[in-house]
Design a protein around this motif. Structure first.
Motif, PDB file in Angstrom:
ATOM      1  N   UNK A 173      -9.665  14.204  15.990  1.00 54.77           N
ATOM      2  CA  UNK A 173     -10.972  13.735  15.542  1.00 54.77           C
ATOM      3  C   UNK A 173     -11.988  14.868  15.664  1.00 54.77           C
ATOM      4  N   UNK A 187     -14.244   1.176  22.571  1.00 52.66           N
ATOM      5  CA  UNK A 187     -14.025   2.322  23.432  1.00 52.66           C
ATOM      6  C   UNK A 187     -15.344   2.671  24.114  1.00 52.66           C
ATOM      7  N   UNK A 220       1.310  11.117   9.417  1.00 51.81           N
ATOM      8  CA  UNK A 220       1.375   9.731   8.935  1.00 51.81           C
ATOM      9  C   UNK A 220       0.087   9.313   8.241  1.00 51.81           C
ATOM     10  N   UNK A 221      -1.000   9.934   8.597  1.00 45.27           N
ATOM     11  CA  UNK A 221      -2.272   9.528   8.010  1.00 45.27           C
ATOM     12  C   UNK A 221      -3.211  10.720   8.032  1.00 45.27           C
ATOM     13  N   UNK A 243     -10.371   3.509  26.279  1.00 44.59           N
ATOM     14  CA  UNK A 243     -10.316   2.158  25.752  1.00 44.59           C
ATOM     15  C   UNK A 243     -10.965   1.187  26.735  1.00 44.59           C
ATOM     16  N   UNK A 274     -20.346   4.829  14.636  1.00 44.62           N
ATOM     17  CA  UNK A 274     -21.071   5.998  15.124  1.00 44.62           C
ATOM     18  C   UNK A 274     -21.511   5.862  16.576  1.00 44.62           C
ATOM     19  N   UNK A 280      -0.519   1.030  18.848  1.00 43.89           N
ATOM     20  CA  UNK A 280      -0.966   2.175  18.055  1.00 43.89           C
ATOM     21  C   UNK A 280      -2.465   2.415  18.176  1.00 43.89           C
ATOM     22  N   UNK A 302     -11.163  -2.668  18.343  1.00 41.61           N
ATOM     23  CA  UNK A 302     -11.219  -2.174  19.708  1.00 41.61           C
ATOM     24  C   UNK A 302     -12.656  -1.786  20.055  1.00 41.61           C
ATOM     25  N   UNK A 348      -3.251  12.196  11.808  1.00 38.57           N
ATOM     26  CA  UNK A 348      -2.397  11.674  12.866  1.00 38.57           C
ATOM     27  C   UNK A 348      -0.968  12.118  12.602  1.00 38.57           C
ATOM     28  N   UNK A 393     -12.075  10.827  11.750  1.00 38.80           N
ATOM     29  CA  UNK A 393     -10.632  10.987  11.822  1.00 38.80           C
ATOM     30  C   UNK A 393     -10.176  12.144  10.937  1.00 38.80           C
ATOM     31  N   UNK A 396     -18.234   2.700  21.497  1.00 36.53           N
ATOM     32  CA  UNK A 396     -17.764   2.849  20.122  1.00 36.53           C
ATOM     33  C   UNK A 396     -16.890   1.661  19.749  1.00 36.53           C
ATOM     34  N   UNK A 398      -8.396  -0.321  13.580  1.00 35.86           N
ATOM     35  CA  UNK A 398      -7.088   0.299  13.391  1.00 35.86           C
ATOM     36  C   UNK A 398      -6.697   0.175  11.922  1.00 35.86           C
ATOM     37  N   UNK A 399      -6.706   1.308  11.252  1.00 36.44           N
ATOM     38  CA  UNK A 399      -6.420   1.317   9.819  1.00 36.44           C
ATOM     39  C   UNK A 399      -4.948   1.591   9.585  1.00 36.44           C
ATOM     40  N   UNK A 400      -4.272   0.627   9.030  1.00 43.60           N
ATOM     41  CA  UNK A 400      -2.859   0.782   8.661  1.00 43.60           C
ATOM     42  C   UNK A 400      -1.981   1.113   9.861  1.00 43.60           C
ATOM     43  N   UNK A 401      -2.464   0.851  11.041  1.00 46.01           N
ATOM     44  CA  UNK A 401      -1.663   1.070  12.242  1.00 46.01           C
ATOM     45  C   UNK A 401      -1.457   2.517  12.614  1.00 46.01           C
ATOM     46  N   UNK A 402      -2.141   3.427  11.911  1.00 47.70           N
ATOM     47  CA  UNK A 402      -1.914   4.835  12.221  1.00 47.70           C
ATOM     48  C   UNK A 402      -3.199   5.632  12.383  1.00 47.70           C
ATOM     49  N   UNK A 403      -4.320   4.999  12.270  1.00 45.68           N
ATOM     50  CA  UNK A 403      -5.571   5.738  12.413  1.00 45.68           C
ATOM     51  C   UNK A 403      -6.660   4.804  12.901  1.00 45.68           C
ATOM     52  N   UNK A 404      -7.368   5.216  13.915  1.00 45.65           N
ATOM     53  CA  UNK A 404      -8.536   4.467  14.372  1.00 45.65           C
ATOM     54  C   UNK A 404      -9.777   5.014  13.682  1.00 45.65           C
ATOM     55  N   UNK A 405     -10.510   4.121  13.037  1.00 46.88           N
ATOM     56  CA  UNK A 405     -11.769   4.500  12.402  1.00 46.88           C
ATOM     57  C   UNK A 405     -12.884   4.018  13.318  1.00 46.88           C
ATOM     58  N   UNK A 406     -13.728   4.944  13.735  1.00 45.83           N
ATOM     59  CA  UNK A 406     -14.775   4.627  14.703  1.00 45.83           C
ATOM     60  C   UNK A 406     -16.131   4.436  14.035  1.00 45.83           C
TER      61      UNK A 406
END
Lengths: 108, 115
Positions: B35, A36, B55-56, A46, A100, B101, A34, B48, B45, A86, A90-98
C-alpha cells in the motif's frame, strides 16, 4: 466501482461520551468489511471484522446492507481510544480497499 | 512470532531514480500486499502477491512493480521516480486463504522521499 467512504476526517469527543465513526461502502457483491486502527507510533492493526460480530475494546460495528454502512460505535469513549480509524472492504478476497480514515480524539 | 519487517525504513531519492523496497512477511504467511500511504489520498492498494503470483493490482502506473519469492518475501520497485511518489509504503502479510484474507498484519513502512 468499489469504494469506501469515511465522511469525517476528525471526530473530537469528551471522555465518557458515545462515539460513532461513520463508514459507507459501494460494492456490487456480498461485502466483507473491517475496521483497522492505528494508535500513535504503532502499526496499523485489525480492530474488528463484521463476520465475527464481536466487540473489541468496547467497539462494535453492524453491517447495514440497506444503507450500505458499517459504522463503528462505542457507548463510552476512553482517552486511550484516541487513534486513526480506517474502514476497509475486502475486494474479491484479495485486496483490502481502505477509506481515508477518521482521527478520533478523546479528551478529558 | 516475528512481525512483518520492511527495509529500508527511510530513504531519500532524486527524481528519475529507481527504488526497491523489501518486505519479509510473518512466518507461514503466503500473501503480501503493498500500500501507498499519503496524507491526501490515505491508503491506496498497489498489489497483492500470493505464492509468487500477483493476484490483484491497484490503479497505479506501470512504474510500480513487485514480485514475491519462494520464501514469501516480497519486493516492490518504483522506476523513474517522481516527486509525487513520496509516501509511506506499507507492506502487509496474511495467510492469503479464506476466511482470513482480510486480516492483514502490517509492517512499519518504508518512508520514501523524492527530491
Amino acid at each position: 466501482a468499489q469504494r469506501v467512504t469515511q465522511p469525517e476526517k476528525l471526530l473530537s469527543v469528551f471522555k465518557g461520551a458515545p462515539v460513532e465513526l461513520k463508514c459507507n461502502y459501494s460494492y456490487s457483491g456480498s461485502p466483507e468489511l473491517f475496521w483497522y486502527v492505528q494508535y500513535s507510533r504503532q502499526r496499523l492493526q485489525l480492530l474488528l471484522r463484521h463476520i465475527s460480530r464481536e466487540s473489541i475494546k468496547g467497539f462494535t460495528a453492524d453491517l447495514n446492507k440497506g444503507e450500505t454502512s458499517f459504522h463503528l460505535k462505542k457507548p463510552f469513549a476512553q482517552e486511550e481510544d484516541s487513534a486513526m480509524y480506517y474502514c476497509a472492504l475486502n475486494q474479491a478476497g484479495t485486496a483490502l480497499i481502505f477509506g481515508k480514515g477518521t482521527t478520533l480524539s478523546v479528551s478529558s | 512470532k516475528a512481525g512483518v519487517t520492511q527495509t529500508p525504513r527511510y530513504l531519500i531519492k532524486t527524481r528519475g531514480q529507481q527504488v526497491t523496497l523489501s518486505c519479509s512477511p510473518i512466518s507461514g504467511h503466503r500473501s503480501v500486499s503493498w500500500y501507498q500511504q499519503t496524507p491526501g489520498q490515505g491508503l491506496q492498494f498497489l498489489f497483492e502477491y500470493f505464492s509468487e503470483t500477483q493476484r490483484n493490482k491497484g490503479n497505479f502506473p506501470g512504474r510500480f512493480s513487485g514480485r514475491q519469492f519462494s520464501n514469501s518475501r516480497s519486493e516492490m520497485n518504483v522506476s523513474t521516480l517522481e516527486l509525487g511518489d513520496s509516501a509511506l509504503y506499507l507492506c502487509a502479510s496474511s495467510s492469503g486463504l479464506a476466511p482470513n484474507t482480510g486480516e492483514l498484519f502490517f509492517g512499519e513502512g518504508s518512508r520514501l522521499t523524492v527530491l
